[in-house]
Design a protein around this motif. Structure first.
Motif, PDB file in Angstrom:
ATOM      1  N   LEU A 173      -4.205   6.627  -2.337  1.00 32.99           N
ATOM      2  CA  LEU A 173      -3.997   5.283  -1.830  1.00 32.99           C
ATOM      3  C   LEU A 173      -3.798   4.380  -3.038  1.00 32.99           C
ATOM      4  O   LEU A 173      -4.674   4.290  -3.901  1.00 32.99           O
ATOM      5  CB  LEU A 173      -5.202   4.814  -1.007  1.00 32.99           C
ATOM      6  CG  LEU A 173      -5.125   3.378  -0.476  1.00 32.99           C
ATOM      7  CD1 LEU A 173      -4.010   3.234   0.554  1.00 32.99           C
ATOM      8  CD2 LEU A 173      -6.470   2.948   0.123  1.00 32.99           C
ATOM      9  N   THR A 174      -2.653   3.748  -3.115  1.00 32.77           N
ATOM     10  CA  THR A 174      -2.332   2.911  -4.269  1.00 32.77           C
ATOM     11  C   THR A 174      -1.954   1.509  -3.806  1.00 32.77           C
ATOM     12  O   THR A 174      -1.626   1.288  -2.636  1.00 32.77           O
ATOM     13  CB  THR A 174      -1.170   3.501  -5.088  1.00 32.77           C
ATOM     14  OG1 THR A 174       0.002   3.573  -4.263  1.00 32.77           O
ATOM     15  CG2 THR A 174      -1.513   4.909  -5.584  1.00 32.77           C
ATOM     16  N   ILE A 175      -1.988   0.569  -4.733  1.00 30.63           N
ATOM     17  CA  ILE A 175      -1.578  -0.807  -4.475  1.00 30.63           C
ATOM     18  C   ILE A 175      -0.525  -1.179  -5.511  1.00 30.63           C
ATOM     19  O   ILE A 175      -0.773  -1.080  -6.720  1.00 30.63           O
ATOM     20  CB  ILE A 175      -2.782  -1.758  -4.540  1.00 30.63           C
ATOM     21  CG1 ILE A 175      -3.758  -1.443  -3.400  1.00 30.63           C
ATOM     22  CG2 ILE A 175      -2.330  -3.218  -4.459  1.00 30.63           C
ATOM     23  CD1 ILE A 175      -5.050  -2.209  -3.471  1.00 30.63           C
ATOM     24  N   HIS A 176       0.650  -1.556  -5.021  1.00 30.28           N
ATOM     25  CA  HIS A 176       1.774  -1.883  -5.895  1.00 30.28           C
ATOM     26  C   HIS A 176       2.071  -0.754  -6.882  1.00 30.28           C
ATOM     27  O   HIS A 176       2.397  -1.014  -8.051  1.00 30.28           O
ATOM     28  CB  HIS A 176       1.520  -3.186  -6.659  1.00 30.28           C
ATOM     29  CG  HIS A 176       1.659  -4.420  -5.815  1.00 30.28           C
ATOM     30  ND1 HIS A 176       2.766  -4.682  -5.034  1.00 30.28           N
ATOM     31  CD2 HIS A 176       0.808  -5.460  -5.614  1.00 30.28           C
ATOM     32  CE1 HIS A 176       2.613  -5.842  -4.420  1.00 30.28           C
ATOM     33  NE2 HIS A 176       1.436  -6.326  -4.744  1.00 30.28           N
ATOM     34  N   GLY A 177       1.933   0.509  -6.428  1.00 32.13           N
ATOM     35  CA  GLY A 177       2.246   1.636  -7.289  1.00 32.13           C
ATOM     36  C   GLY A 177       1.273   1.866  -8.418  1.00 32.13           C
ATOM     37  O   GLY A 177       1.572   2.613  -9.361  1.00 32.13           O
ATOM     38  N   GLY A 178       0.094   1.273  -8.354  1.00 31.04           N
ATOM     39  CA  GLY A 178      -0.907   1.435  -9.399  1.00 31.04           C
ATOM     40  C   GLY A 178      -1.621   2.765  -9.311  1.00 31.04           C
ATOM     41  O   GLY A 178      -1.179   3.690  -8.622  1.00 31.04           O
ATOM     42  N   PRO A 179      -2.755   2.892 -10.003  1.00 33.79           N
ATOM     43  CA  PRO A 179      -3.481   4.161 -10.003  1.00 33.79           C
ATOM     44  C   PRO A 179      -4.065   4.476  -8.628  1.00 33.79           C
ATOM     45  O   PRO A 179      -4.279   3.584  -7.799  1.00 33.79           O
ATOM     46  CB  PRO A 179      -4.585   3.933 -11.045  1.00 33.79           C
ATOM     47  CG  PRO A 179      -4.751   2.459 -11.108  1.00 33.79           C
ATOM     48  CD  PRO A 179      -3.399   1.874 -10.866  1.00 33.79           C
ATOM     49  N   ASN A 180      -4.338   5.758  -8.407  1.00 34.87           N
ATOM     50  CA  ASN A 180      -4.953   6.195  -7.171  1.00 34.87           C
ATOM     51  C   ASN A 180      -6.359   5.609  -7.058  1.00 34.87           C
ATOM     52  O   ASN A 180      -7.188   5.783  -7.954  1.00 34.87           O
ATOM     53  CB  ASN A 180      -5.007   7.721  -7.119  1.00 34.87           C
ATOM     54  CG  ASN A 180      -5.482   8.254  -5.785  1.00 34.87           C
ATOM     55  OD1 ASN A 180      -5.586   7.527  -4.805  1.00 34.87           O
ATOM     56  ND2 ASN A 180      -5.766   9.544  -5.739  1.00 34.87           N
ATOM     57  N   LEU A 181      -6.645   4.941  -5.949  1.00 35.27           N
ATOM     58  CA  LEU A 181      -7.964   4.374  -5.729  1.00 35.27           C
ATOM     59  C   LEU A 181      -8.952   5.398  -5.188  1.00 35.27           C
ATOM     60  O   LEU A 181     -10.169   5.190  -5.262  1.00 35.27           O
ATOM     61  CB  LEU A 181      -7.877   3.196  -4.760  1.00 35.27           C
ATOM     62  CG  LEU A 181      -7.049   2.005  -5.236  1.00 35.27           C
ATOM     63  CD1 LEU A 181      -6.838   1.025  -4.092  1.00 35.27           C
ATOM     64  CD2 LEU A 181      -7.719   1.307  -6.408  1.00 35.27           C
ATOM     65  N   LEU A 182      -8.431   6.503  -4.636  1.00 35.49           N
ATOM     66  CA  LEU A 182      -9.275   7.524  -4.038  1.00 35.49           C
ATOM     67  C   LEU A 182      -9.643   8.588  -5.063  1.00 35.49           C
ATOM     68  O   LEU A 182      -8.886   8.870  -5.992  1.00 35.49           O
ATOM     69  CB  LEU A 182      -8.575   8.173  -2.845  1.00 35.49           C
ATOM     70  CG  LEU A 182      -8.120   7.223  -1.744  1.00 35.49           C
ATOM     71  CD1 LEU A 182      -7.420   7.991  -0.638  1.00 35.49           C
ATOM     72  CD2 LEU A 182      -9.295   6.435  -1.185  1.00 35.49           C
ATOM     73  N   TYR A 183     -10.813   9.173  -4.865  1.00 30.82           N
ATOM     74  CA  TYR A 183     -11.279  10.221  -5.764  1.00 30.82           C
ATOM     75  C   TYR A 183     -10.435  11.470  -5.594  1.00 30.82           C
ATOM     76  O   TYR A 183     -10.105  11.872  -4.471  1.00 30.82           O
ATOM     77  CB  TYR A 183     -12.749  10.532  -5.482  1.00 30.82           C
ATOM     78  CG  TYR A 183     -13.339  11.540  -6.439  1.00 30.82           C
ATOM     79  CD1 TYR A 183     -13.438  11.261  -7.794  1.00 30.82           C
ATOM     80  CD2 TYR A 183     -13.792  12.771  -5.975  1.00 30.82           C
ATOM     81  CE1 TYR A 183     -13.983  12.185  -8.672  1.00 30.82           C
ATOM     82  CE2 TYR A 183     -14.346  13.698  -6.845  1.00 30.82           C
ATOM     83  CZ  TYR A 183     -14.433  13.400  -8.193  1.00 30.82           C
ATOM     84  OH  TYR A 183     -14.961  14.318  -9.068  1.00 30.82           O
ATOM     85  N   GLU A 184     -10.076  12.094  -6.715  1.00 33.61           N
ATOM     86  CA  GLU A 184      -9.254  13.299  -6.707  1.00 33.61           C
ATOM     87  C   GLU A 184     -10.068  14.490  -7.191  1.00 33.61           C
ATOM     88  O   GLU A 184     -10.800  14.398  -8.170  1.00 33.61           O
ATOM     89  CB  GLU A 184      -8.037  13.124  -7.609  1.00 33.61           C
ATOM     90  CG  GLU A 184      -7.090  12.018  -7.174  1.00 33.61           C
ATOM     91  CD  GLU A 184      -5.875  11.929  -8.080  1.00 33.61           C
ATOM     92  OE1 GLU A 184      -5.178  12.948  -8.245  1.00 33.61           O
ATOM     93  OE2 GLU A 184      -5.640  10.842  -8.641  1.00 33.61           O
ATOM     94  N   PHE A 217       0.823  -1.201   0.000  1.00 37.57           N
ATOM     95  CA  PHE A 217       0.000   0.000   0.000  1.00 37.57           C
ATOM     96  C   PHE A 217       0.862   1.257   0.000  1.00 37.57           C
ATOM     97  O   PHE A 217       1.799   1.375   0.789  1.00 37.57           O
ATOM     98  CB  PHE A 217      -0.918   0.026   1.232  1.00 37.57           C
ATOM     99  CG  PHE A 217      -1.886  -1.108   1.308  1.00 37.57           C
ATOM    100  CD1 PHE A 217      -3.117  -1.039   0.672  1.00 37.57           C
ATOM    101  CD2 PHE A 217      -1.562  -2.266   2.013  1.00 37.57           C
ATOM    102  CE1 PHE A 217      -4.014  -2.099   0.745  1.00 37.57           C
ATOM    103  CE2 PHE A 217      -2.452  -3.328   2.089  1.00 37.57           C
ATOM    104  CZ  PHE A 217      -3.678  -3.246   1.449  1.00 37.57           C
ATOM    105  N   GLY A 218       0.548   2.197  -0.879  1.00 37.95           N
ATOM    106  CA  GLY A 218       1.228   3.478  -0.923  1.00 37.95           C
ATOM    107  C   GLY A 218       0.279   4.594  -0.529  1.00 37.95           C
ATOM    108  O   GLY A 218      -0.917   4.572  -0.882  1.00 37.95           O
ATOM    109  N   PHE A 219       0.795   5.595   0.200  1.00 39.38           N
ATOM    110  CA  PHE A 219      -0.011   6.684   0.747  1.00 39.38           C
ATOM    111  C   PHE A 219       0.597   8.031   0.382  1.00 39.38           C
ATOM    112  O   PHE A 219       1.820   8.176   0.334  1.00 39.38           O
ATOM    113  CB  PHE A 219      -0.066   6.615   2.284  1.00 39.38           C
ATOM    114  CG  PHE A 219      -0.543   5.316   2.853  1.00 39.38           C
ATOM    115  CD1 PHE A 219      -1.838   5.172   3.292  1.00 39.38           C
ATOM    116  CD2 PHE A 219       0.323   4.224   2.947  1.00 39.38           C
ATOM    117  CE1 PHE A 219      -2.275   3.967   3.827  1.00 39.38           C
ATOM    118  CE2 PHE A 219      -0.107   3.019   3.481  1.00 39.38           C
ATOM    119  CZ  PHE A 219      -1.410   2.897   3.920  1.00 39.38           C
ATOM    120  N   SER A 220      -0.269   9.006   0.180  1.00 40.26           N
ATOM    121  CA  SER A 220       0.158  10.402   0.072  1.00 40.26           C
ATOM    122  C   SER A 220      -0.850  11.262   0.813  1.00 40.26           C
ATOM    123  O   SER A 220      -2.046  11.226   0.506  1.00 40.26           O
ATOM    124  CB  SER A 220       0.279  10.845  -1.384  1.00 40.26           C
ATOM    125  OG  SER A 220       0.688  12.206  -1.451  1.00 40.26           O
TER     126      SER A 220
END
Length: 239
Positions: A23-34, A10-13
């Motif tokens: 919130l990303t998984i294995h550096g994939g796309p952002n799962l959260l709405y921007e 899990f990646g966080f910013s």
């Protein structure tokens, strides 16, 4: 300056104001709405419907609390450790913490804790306010056995509550995210461009909120002085 961190896959910013914006998984796309377009929810109080917030102890204004409660708009302290990420808030009537940690390599657990530091009983509504991006979503299986699909903008908006006795599952092309909680309700907010009514066609997101109350203001839960509230949400990744 934004704060970035990783816990396993899990990646966080986090934004400087404490909102978890990515919130990303294995550096994939952002799962959260921007989004970068704020809404003035009350005179001088702005909120951007995006990312992951903690609404506490209310959503709508109630009991002399502002819209979205004490924590939204109050920057927390953030500590990034190898095994967890901790955010802490110090509001006038509550101290609160949000802790992200791995429960298993594929399971992220998020704990929320709040302490009544005032000298009077305080009402409590907790909404673990995750807004999911809908661009890559294929289907969402809800806890009552129904499902959501078709996430394109159509000018509609809806909020409803379901018992959280079963998980909610978000299905993507290459993985499924399964959400579970210790709280009694899921709050589902599906905005396909219908909110806000005076500016339609702006936001397209799906909120899945673990909550103790099926509503937008506190109901029956109160904390005595020195009393504590705790709740958790788990995100399990299934390939």
């Amino acid at each position: 300056m934004n704060t970035s961190a990783e816990l396993g896959l899990f990646g966080f910013s986090f934004q400087p104001n404490g909102k978890l914006e990515r919130l990303t998984i294995h550096g994939g796309p952002n799962l959260l709405y921007e989004s970068t377009r704020p809404v003035e929810m009350a005179p001088g109080r702005f909120y951007t419907p995006a990312g992951w917030d903690e609404c506490f102890p209310t959503i709508e204004p109630a009991e002399n609390y502002p819209v979205m409660g004490d924590l939204v708009g109050l920057p927390p302290r953030i500590e990034v450790q190898p095994e967890l990420i901790r955010q802490t808030w110090r509001a006038a009537r509550f101290h609160a913490a949000r802790i992200f940690r791995l429960e298993a390599p594929h399971i992220l657990r998020v704990d929320f804790q709040a302490l009544n530091v005032s000298d009077s009983p305080q009402p409590v509504l907790w909404a673990n306010h995750i807004l999911w991006a809908t661009g890559n979503l294929r289907r969402v299986a809800l806890s009552d056995g129904s499902a959501l699909a078709g996430f394109e903008m159509d000018g509609s908006e809806r909020k409803w509550f379901l018992p959280a006795v079963e998980p909610t599952a978000l299905e993507y092309p290459n993985l499924t995210l399964t959400l579970t909680t210790d709280q009694p309700w899921w709050g589902i907010w599906w905005d396909k461009g219908g909110w806000p009514a005076d500016s339609p066609g702006v936001y397209n997101c799906l909120g899945v909120e673990a909550t103790n109350t099926p509503g937008e203001v506190p109901a029956e839960d109160w904390l005595a002085p020195g009393g504590a509230f705790e709740g958790w949400v788990r995100l399990a990744v299934e390939r």
